[in-house]
Design a protein around this motif. Structure first.
Motif, short mmCIF file in Angstrom:
data_model
loop_
_atom_site.label_atom_id
_atom_site.label_comp_id
_atom_site.label_asym_id
_atom_site.label_seq_id
_atom_site.Cartn_x
_atom_site.Cartn_y
_atom_site.Cartn_z
N ASP A 133 0.84 -1.19 0.00
CA ASP A 133 0.00 0.00 0.00
C ASP A 133 0.88 1.24 0.00
O ASP A 133 1.79 1.37 0.84
N TYR A 134 0.58 2.15 -0.90
CA TYR A 134 1.24 3.46 -0.91
C TYR A 134 0.27 4.46 -0.31
O TYR A 134 -0.84 4.66 -0.82
N THR A 135 0.66 5.11 0.77
CA THR A 135 -0.23 6.01 1.49
C THR A 135 -0.41 7.31 0.73
O THR A 135 0.56 7.99 0.38
N THR A 136 -1.67 7.68 0.46
CA THR A 136 -1.98 8.92 -0.26
C THR A 136 -2.47 10.03 0.66
O THR A 136 -2.62 11.17 0.21
N SER A 137 -2.72 9.72 1.93
CA SER A 137 -3.15 10.74 2.87
C SER A 137 -1.95 11.55 3.35
O SER A 137 -0.80 11.29 2.95
N ASN A 138 -2.19 12.53 4.23
CA ASN A 138 -1.10 13.36 4.74
C ASN A 138 -0.05 12.55 5.48
O ASN A 138 1.12 12.95 5.57
N LEU A 139 -0.43 11.39 6.00
CA LEU A 139 0.50 10.54 6.73
C LEU A 139 1.58 9.96 5.81
O LEU A 139 2.61 9.48 6.25
N GLY A 140 1.34 10.02 4.50
CA GLY A 140 2.28 9.47 3.54
C GLY A 140 3.65 10.13 3.57
O GLY A 140 4.65 9.54 3.15
N SER A 141 3.73 11.36 4.08
CA SER A 141 5.01 12.06 4.16
C SER A 141 5.92 11.48 5.23
O SER A 141 7.11 11.78 5.27
N TYR A 142 5.37 10.61 6.11
CA TYR A 142 6.13 10.12 7.25
C TYR A 142 6.36 8.61 7.21
O TYR A 142 6.85 8.04 8.17
N ASN A 143 5.99 7.94 6.11
CA ASN A 143 6.22 6.50 6.03
C ASN A 143 6.43 6.09 4.59
O ASN A 143 6.16 6.86 3.66
N SER A 144 6.92 4.87 4.41
CA SER A 144 7.21 4.36 3.06
C SER A 144 6.17 3.35 2.59
O SER A 144 6.44 2.58 1.67
N GLY A 145 5.00 3.33 3.22
CA GLY A 145 3.94 2.42 2.78
C GLY A 145 3.72 1.27 3.75
O GLY A 145 4.33 1.20 4.82
N SER A 146 2.84 0.36 3.36
CA SER A 146 2.48 -0.79 4.18
C SER A 146 2.69 -2.07 3.39
O SER A 146 2.46 -2.11 2.17
N HIS A 147 3.12 -3.14 4.09
CA HIS A 147 3.38 -4.43 3.47
C HIS A 147 2.47 -5.49 4.11
O HIS A 147 2.24 -5.47 5.31
N GLU A 148 2.01 -6.41 3.27
CA GLU A 148 1.10 -7.45 3.76
C GLU A 148 1.42 -8.78 3.07
O GLU A 148 1.50 -8.84 1.84
N ILE A 149 1.60 -9.82 3.85
CA ILE A 149 1.90 -11.16 3.34
C ILE A 149 0.80 -12.11 3.77
O ILE A 149 0.35 -12.07 4.92
N ILE A 150 0.34 -12.97 2.85
CA ILE A 150 -0.71 -13.93 3.19
C ILE A 150 -0.30 -15.32 2.71
O ILE A 150 0.38 -15.47 1.68
N LEU A 151 -0.68 -16.32 3.47
CA LEU A 151 -0.45 -17.72 3.13
C LEU A 151 -1.76 -18.47 3.27
O LEU A 151 -2.44 -18.36 4.29
N LEU A 152 -2.13 -19.24 2.24
CA LEU A 152 -3.34 -20.06 2.26
C LEU A 152 -2.96 -21.50 1.98
O LEU A 152 -2.22 -21.78 1.03
N TYR A 153 -3.46 -22.42 2.81
CA TYR A 153 -3.12 -23.83 2.65
C TYR A 153 -4.38 -24.67 2.84
O TYR A 153 -5.13 -24.48 3.80
N ASN A 154 -4.62 -25.58 1.91
CA ASN A 154 -5.81 -26.42 1.94
C ASN A 154 -5.40 -27.88 2.04
O ASN A 154 -4.59 -28.37 1.25
N ILE A 155 -5.95 -28.58 3.03
CA ILE A 155 -5.60 -29.97 3.29
C ILE A 155 -6.78 -30.86 2.95
O ILE A 155 -7.88 -30.71 3.50
N LYS A 156 -6.57 -31.79 2.02
CA LYS A 156 -7.60 -32.78 1.72
C LYS A 156 -7.75 -33.73 2.91
O LYS A 156 -6.77 -34.15 3.50
N THR A 157 -8.98 -34.07 3.23
CA THR A 157 -9.24 -34.96 4.37
C THR A 157 -9.83 -36.27 3.89
O THR A 157 -10.30 -36.40 2.77
#
Length: 316
Positions: free
Chosen positions: A278-302
């Protein structure tokens, strides 16, 4: 010294919001379309033979001292044609000072609406653990100031319940939920001061659709609306493209807040990994380099069910 001051200022502002009568928002998720059981207990998959496991980690406003970090873990499984159950855990941490943990169990009952459509109704129940640790924490504004509201650490727990509805086919879904129905008061009459931190009821509305552009390319638009009393309406709009049922890439826009890019890849038939920036477009964007998010999905057959349905391009 400057970084320390910024960290203290950020934590002070966030906590001051929680001490006012204005409600604060729940954590943001850019890849909400793959983290839905956190916000909606009625979320269901229709994949009868699979145990679905997912985890997400989000680092908000990187480079800003004391910025929030959020982690979530969810597991859900259809125990019969009509019943799906799950558990979820979310940790929201602000500068290692304010921490909130949510632990919930989910129950969903699925009703066939037609040959291809289902309506799921869900209930979420659990506990919220709230902790604020001010050891060694000083508020600064020119000189050194001690605020009585920050003198003592706070540790509290609150029971909570939530409700949701989720309508879906193999290519479309729409969900409406309120995962926290019980308004909780974090602080009241602390150190003789009439101050309260209220977590009000949040409402979520989200929907998505899969459009087959050709045999190897699918278009997946989606949106998420989040509302709570005392805070602006939060709206996410996403446009994703799925290539060869393996690689997905897209762009998103959170109104008046950020623009985002997200990708995910099916590493194996069971495992999918995703990343969002995420690239911040609000006024807070002047004080940070954005946000990072990692997701993992795993499906197990039963072994408990015969082969389930072909997996939807929604990847639920």
């Amino acid at each position: 010294m400057k970084k320390l001051y910024i960290k203290q200022l950020l934590i002070t502002l966030v906590f001051a919001i929680s001490l006012s009568s204005v409600a604060q928002q729940d954590p943001q998720f850019t890849q909400y379309m793959y983290n839905q059981s956190i916000i909606n207990p009625a979320y269901a998959t229709a994949n009868k033979s699979e145990l679905n496991i997912g985890g997400l980690y989000r680092s908000q406003w990187v480079g800003l001292e004391g910025a929030p970090k959020t982690a979530s873990l969810f597991v859900h499984y259809p125990v019969s044609d009509r019943v799906e159950v799950g558990i979820s855990f979310t940790n929201d941490d602000i500068g290692n000072v304010v921490t909130e943990n949510n632990i919930y169990a989910d129950f969903a009952y699925v009703l066939p609406v037609s040959e291809t459509a289902k309506l799921s109704l869900g209930l979420k129940a659990g506990v919220t653990l709230f902790d604020a640790n001010f050891d060694g924490f000083n508020l600064q504004s020119g000189g050194r100031i001690t605020d009585p509201a920050f003198n003592d650490n706070v540790t509290q727990s609150f029971p909570n319940i939530g409700l949701g509805a989720f309508y879906f086919t193999d290519k479309f879904y729409v969900g409406l939920s309120a995962p926290n129905l019980l308004t909780t008061t974090h602080l009241e009459n602390e150190n003789g001061i009439q101050s309260t931190g209220v977590q009000d009821v949040h409402f979520f509305l989200n929907s998505g659709y899969v459009i087959n552009l050709n045999p190897d390319l699918k278009f997946k638009p989606s949106f998420l609306l989040k509302g709570v009393k005392g805070a602006p309406l939060s709206a996410d709009i996403n446009a994703n493209f799925l290539f060869y049922d393996k690689f997905e890439a897209g762009l998103g826009y959170r109104i008046d807040d950020s623009v985002s890019a997200l990708v995910n890849y099916k590493v194996t038939p069971e495992l999918r990994l995703g990343y969002a920036y995420d690239y911040t477009t609000s006024n807070l964007g002047s004080y940070n380099s954005g946000s990072h998010e990692i997701i993992l999905l795993y499906n197990i057959k039963t072994k408990f069910w015969k082969s389930g349905y072909d997996r939807s391009p929604r990847f639920f």
